[in-house]
Design a protein around this motif. Structure first.
Motif, PDB file in Angstrom:
ATOM      1  N   THR A   1      13.783  36.912  77.210  1.00 57.74           N
ATOM      2  CA  THR A   1      14.661  37.488  76.250  1.00 57.74           C
ATOM      3  C   THR A   1      14.145  38.349  75.050  1.00 57.74           C
ATOM      4  O   THR A   1      14.736  39.465  74.832  1.00 57.74           O
ATOM      5  N   ILE A   2      13.151  37.834  74.570  1.00 58.95           N
ATOM      6  CA  ILE A   2      12.403  38.358  73.511  1.00 58.95           C
ATOM      7  C   ILE A   2      11.905  39.821  73.791  1.00 58.95           C
ATOM      8  O   ILE A   2      12.323  40.741  73.083  1.00 58.95           O
ATOM      9  N   LYS A   3      11.372  39.911  75.055  1.00 58.09           N
ATOM     10  CA  LYS A   3      11.119  41.327  75.609  1.00 58.09           C
ATOM     11  C   LYS A   3      12.353  42.147  75.811  1.00 58.09           C
ATOM     12  O   LYS A   3      12.620  43.285  75.180  1.00 58.09           O
ATOM     13  N   ALA A   4      13.350  41.554  76.313  1.00 54.64           N
ATOM     14  CA  ALA A   4      14.402  42.349  76.466  1.00 54.64           C
ATOM     15  C   ALA A   4      15.357  42.934  75.216  1.00 54.64           C
ATOM     16  O   ALA A   4      15.645  43.994  75.260  1.00 54.64           O
ATOM     17  N   LEU A   5      15.267  41.988  74.385  1.00 55.55           N
ATOM     18  CA  LEU A   5      15.901  42.513  73.021  1.00 55.55           C
ATOM     19  C   LEU A   5      14.993  43.062  72.037  1.00 55.55           C
ATOM     20  O   LEU A   5      15.250  43.488  70.997  1.00 55.55           O
ATOM     21  N   ASN A   6      13.804  43.284  72.457  1.00 53.39           N
ATOM     22  CA  ASN A   6      12.790  43.892  71.486  1.00 53.39           C
ATOM     23  C   ASN A   6      12.595  43.211  70.262  1.00 53.39           C
ATOM     24  O   ASN A   6      12.782  43.858  69.220  1.00 53.39           O
ATOM     25  N   TYR A   7      12.549  42.018  70.413  1.00 48.62           N
ATOM     26  CA  TYR A   7      12.627  41.079  69.292  1.00 48.62           C
ATOM     27  C   TYR A   7      11.179  40.732  68.637  1.00 48.62           C
ATOM     28  O   TYR A   7      10.108  40.677  69.244  1.00 48.62           O
ATOM     29  N   SER A   8      11.221  41.004  67.261  1.00 44.20           N
ATOM     30  CA  SER A   8       9.859  40.402  66.671  1.00 44.20           C
ATOM     31  C   SER A   8      10.278  39.681  65.372  1.00 44.20           C
ATOM     32  O   SER A   8      11.199  40.067  64.576  1.00 44.20           O
ATOM     33  N   PRO A   9       9.418  38.749  65.378  1.00 42.93           N
ATOM     34  CA  PRO A   9       9.954  37.740  64.280  1.00 42.93           C
ATOM     35  C   PRO A   9       9.953  38.238  62.704  1.00 42.93           C
ATOM     36  O   PRO A   9       8.852  39.238  62.578  1.00 42.93           O
ATOM     37  N   ASN A  10      10.824  38.066  62.034  1.00 48.29           N
ATOM     38  CA  ASN A  10      10.705  38.467  60.482  1.00 48.29           C
ATOM     39  C   ASN A  10       9.875  37.678  59.779  1.00 48.29           C
ATOM     40  O   ASN A  10      10.278  36.545  59.535  1.00 48.29           O
ATOM     41  N   PHE A  11       8.723  38.135  59.299  1.00 52.84           N
ATOM     42  CA  PHE A  11       7.677  37.350  58.723  1.00 52.84           C
ATOM     43  C   PHE A  11       8.345  36.865  57.425  1.00 52.84           C
ATOM     44  O   PHE A  11       7.831  35.958  56.780  1.00 52.84           O
ATOM     45  N   LEU A  12       9.259  37.561  56.667  1.00 54.31           N
ATOM     46  CA  LEU A  12       9.755  37.222  55.356  1.00 54.31           C
ATOM     47  C   LEU A  12      10.530  35.600  55.496  1.00 54.31           C
ATOM     48  O   LEU A  12      10.150  34.944  54.467  1.00 54.31           O
ATOM     49  N   GLY A  13      11.077  35.608  56.533  1.00 53.01           N
ATOM     50  CA  GLY A  13      11.864  34.337  56.652  1.00 53.01           C
ATOM     51  C   GLY A  13      10.795  33.146  56.880  1.00 53.01           C
ATOM     52  O   GLY A  13      10.658  32.168  56.338  1.00 53.01           O
ATOM     53  N   ARG A  14       9.753  33.341  57.953  1.00 55.16           N
ATOM     54  CA  ARG A  14       8.851  32.683  58.183  1.00 55.16           C
ATOM     55  C   ARG A  14       7.888  32.320  56.876  1.00 55.16           C
ATOM     56  O   ARG A  14       7.747  31.196  56.903  1.00 55.16           O
ATOM     57  N   ASN A  15       7.588  33.348  56.336  1.00 54.62           N
ATOM     58  CA  ASN A  15       6.710  33.068  55.314  1.00 54.62           C
ATOM     59  C   ASN A  15       7.392  32.388  53.872  1.00 54.62           C
ATOM     60  O   ASN A  15       6.688  31.450  53.411  1.00 54.62           O
ATOM     61  N   LEU A  16       8.737  32.481  54.039  1.00 56.24           N
ATOM     62  CA  LEU A  16       9.209  31.907  52.807  1.00 56.24           C
ATOM     63  C   LEU A  16       9.239  30.381  53.269  1.00 56.24           C
ATOM     64  O   LEU A  16       9.146  29.409  52.517  1.00 56.24           O
ATOM     65  N   ARG A  17       9.616  29.963  54.364  1.00 56.74           N
ATOM     66  CA  ARG A  17       9.833  28.585  55.020  1.00 56.74           C
ATOM     67  C   ARG A  17       8.169  27.981  54.770  1.00 56.74           C
ATOM     68  O   ARG A  17       8.438  26.920  54.267  1.00 56.74           O
ATOM     69  N   LYS A  18       7.265  28.592  55.080  1.00 51.25           N
ATOM     70  CA  LYS A  18       6.149  28.093  55.340  1.00 51.25           C
ATOM     71  C   LYS A  18       5.183  28.185  53.799  1.00 51.25           C
ATOM     72  O   LYS A  18       4.279  27.692  53.728  1.00 51.25           O
ATOM     73  N   CYS A  19       5.807  28.994  52.883  1.00 54.84           N
ATOM     74  CA  CYS A  19       5.218  28.960  51.769  1.00 54.84           C
ATOM     75  C   CYS A  19       3.677  29.739  51.858  1.00 54.84           C
ATOM     76  O   CYS A  19       2.958  29.335  51.007  1.00 54.84           O
ATOM     77  N   VAL A  20       3.602  30.548  52.710  1.00 52.89           N
ATOM     78  CA  VAL A  20       2.423  31.456  52.962  1.00 52.89           C
ATOM     79  C   VAL A  20       2.671  32.861  53.263  1.00 52.89           C
ATOM     80  O   VAL A  20       3.897  33.276  53.478  1.00 52.89           O
ATOM     81  N   THR A  21       1.748  33.872  53.078  1.00 49.37           N
ATOM     82  CA  THR A  21       2.160  35.180  53.384  1.00 49.37           C
ATOM     83  C   THR A  21       0.986  35.688  54.152  1.00 49.37           C
ATOM     84  O   THR A  21       1.348  36.807  54.743  1.00 49.37           O
ATOM     85  N   ASN A  22      -0.094  35.061  54.461  1.00 51.30           N
ATOM     86  CA  ASN A  22      -1.092  35.436  55.329  1.00 51.30           C
ATOM     87  C   ASN A  22      -1.576  36.896  54.835  1.00 51.30           C
ATOM     88  O   ASN A  22      -1.958  37.878  55.553  1.00 51.30           O
ATOM     89  N   ASN A  23      -1.569  37.150  53.444  1.00 54.90           N
ATOM     90  CA  ASN A  23      -1.994  38.255  53.086  1.00 54.90           C
ATOM     91  C   ASN A  23      -3.149  37.766  51.842  1.00 54.90           C
ATOM     92  O   ASN A  23      -2.955  37.403  51.262  1.00 54.90           O
TER      93      ASN A  23
END
Lengths: 331, 331
Positions: free
Chosen positions: B40-62
């Motif tokens: 499904t991910i491939k079919a919908l061409n989905y890429s996770p939004n890092f803003l959501g992830r980062n906010l949740r995890k409190c990191v930026t990986n930058n």
DNA sequence: GTGAAAGCGCTAACAC
DNA sequence: GTGTTAGCGCTTTCAC
């Protein structure tokens, strides 16, 4: 752990909405409220967490720039210009280095997909038109320095063909007729165009050169050295050389000097890009200057307006180059 | 507008939690579920939004890196090394240029406060120890290239004093006794240390030089030119020059050459940093090489372990330099 | 002029 | 092995 907008609101005795309004200078907030909020912010040493803001607003205020190498003053200067324009608009520039490989370049474009950046500028990209066009459908991107044939996307470059023409003309105007060229095998459109301009100048001047005056290969220092070694071992040596990049020109000068040929008087050499070391080299190197900082500022401004103003400018902008003559052509 | 984890969950007929699990390769997910989610991910061409992830995890990986200038191959190489180490850990490098002014540098540190980055590396910082120490209390930072006296923070540099000593020694070992130094007024600790090492070598060798052999000023090209002009107009000319940077050495070579002095045979010149152009210059420039890429990788790795492993390494690491002799010292 | 509350996209604790 | 749900920090609509 970290102090949030909630903490500020509580301490200031107002709602988070009011704090947010003060933070963004928006709407009507009473002077009194503004004052107490600002004081509380200072007292608590509060800094808004951009992750929250960005998630909410769906923006990052980051622009990605991908460069093939970090050691080319051309790119450095362009990025410098971009940074300048970006700062004015409250944006930051994120840089990454692709080493000129499509795999790495593609991986770095992930930042576009995962919303780490709002847009990207590709300097000297090695991606093909199709990839770029697909990308441009969904994201804000721009090309700088190096165009891509068939790419329908915002592009900012110099007229490389005209640059090559002008470089050759500057040699021809000095009376040179035996002019060699150090070009590359690379399919980079800028190289090809510079070469094309060179030959157009020769043709216009009624000069025809033998194949021995044309040396193609890599884009690196050794290539320039080898080309020059060959030229200077010919029976009928050229009196001038056009190198499609300054690095190649520097290599040519080094090799000629090592072979006892006086560059400037016995052999004229001109490069392209006008990198910083052109003025420091011995002799100083004549070159075709790209207006780097200006290009950087320009492409950044255009990209930001595509992002923020909903314009969708896919124009192909050509900036003015300047032939800069120095000692290596006897000036 | 953009496809989210919710869309994927709905389309795949599973919950968002399952999609998230597949995304992060975590916990137990049935093979069947994994398969349908991935499809499904491939079919919908989905890429996770890092803003959501980062906010949740409190990191930026930058990781932020601040450099004084973008046109110094020393910094470029260090950043290249950092990028390498960062990529392995899934981090990205954000670069910015301070122009060597504390105001700009401070402004760029905002990225630390507003959580745009998880940590910062300062290359050749101009901030004072107090500022740095305060910063280090709340954020993960590191210094590279240039230490700061009194700063209690992760630092990765070469032993500049020893480097200056070794450079001077290499001249002394060639029999030079009349050795001049092009130094700077700058309070940059690296410059001061290089100079100090130089004088220690002279003292050990029982050489005393007159004040006329010491020229201090800016850090730029013109300074090197002026210094050399003065040295070569002295009654008793030096036979060797140590320049505290390669740029100054290049300028010295240019000026000496212009004055008809043969660098290498009549005048030996050695610089510091071993920038890329040392090998391209005419003559090639002797220098003291810093292990740039390695320093970059190292400082990045250490900083990341401070960030992620909860270590709080504030050590002062010294990397090995290498004296590299070339034509400018007659090698 | 101000506050309550929904919700941006995601992860992870908890329940089953 | 899977789903429900709370909540990361913020902005903004809506109501008052």
């Amino acid at each position: 752990m970290s102090v949030t907008i909630k903490d500020v609101a509580k301490a200031a005795g107002v709602s988070v909405a009011t704090v947010s309004r003060v933070l963004n200078g928006s709407a009507n907030v009473s002077e009194a409220a503004t004052k107490v909020v600002n004081e509380t912010i200072k007292a608590l040493n509060y800094s808004p967490n951009f992750l929250g803001r960005n998630l909410r607003k769906c923006v990052t205020n980051n622009i990605l720039v991908i460069q093939p190498s970090s050691e080319h003053s051309l790119y450095s200067k362009i990025i410098s210009g971009m940074q300048e324009a970006a700062a004015v608009a409250g944006y930051d520039i994120i840089t990454s280095i692709s080493n000129g490989t499509p795999e790495i370049e593609n991986r770095q474009l992930n930042m576009l997909y995962n919303r780490t950046v709002d847009g990207a500028v590709l300097l000297g990209t090695v991606l093909d038109a199709e990839t770029i066009n697909t990308l441009a459908e969904n994201y804000h991107i721009a090309l700088c320095c190096e165009g891509v044939e068939g790419a329908d996307v915002l592009t900012v470059i110099v007229d490389d063909e005209k640059g090559g023409y002008d470089a050759a003309m500057s040699l021809i105007n000095k009376g040179h007729r035996k002019i060699a060229i150090i070009a590359t095998d690379s399919k980079a459109i800028s190289s090809v165009q510079r070469e094309k301009g060179f030959f157009r100048a020769l043709e216009e001047a009624g000069i025809s050169i033998s194949d021995e005056y044309i040396y193609k290969g890599d884009y690196d220092y050794d290539h320039g050295v080898n080309a020059t070694k060959k030229f200077l071992s010919l029976e009928d040596k050229p009196t001038a050389i056009f190198a499609v990049s300054d690095l190649l020109a520097a290599a040519a000068i080094k090799q000629a000097t090592d072979m006892g040929v006086k560059v400037g008087s016995e052999l004229a050499i001109i490069g392209f890009d006008n990198i910083t070391w052109c003025e420091r080299f011995i002799p100083t190197i004549s070159s075709v200057a790209q207006p780097c900082e200006e290009m950087g500022r320009f492409v950044c401004k255009k990209l930001l307006s595509n992002i923020n103003d909903g314009t969708n400018d896919k124009s192909y902008y050509t900036m003015e180059h300047v032939v800069t003559l120095r000692q290596s052509t006897g000036d």
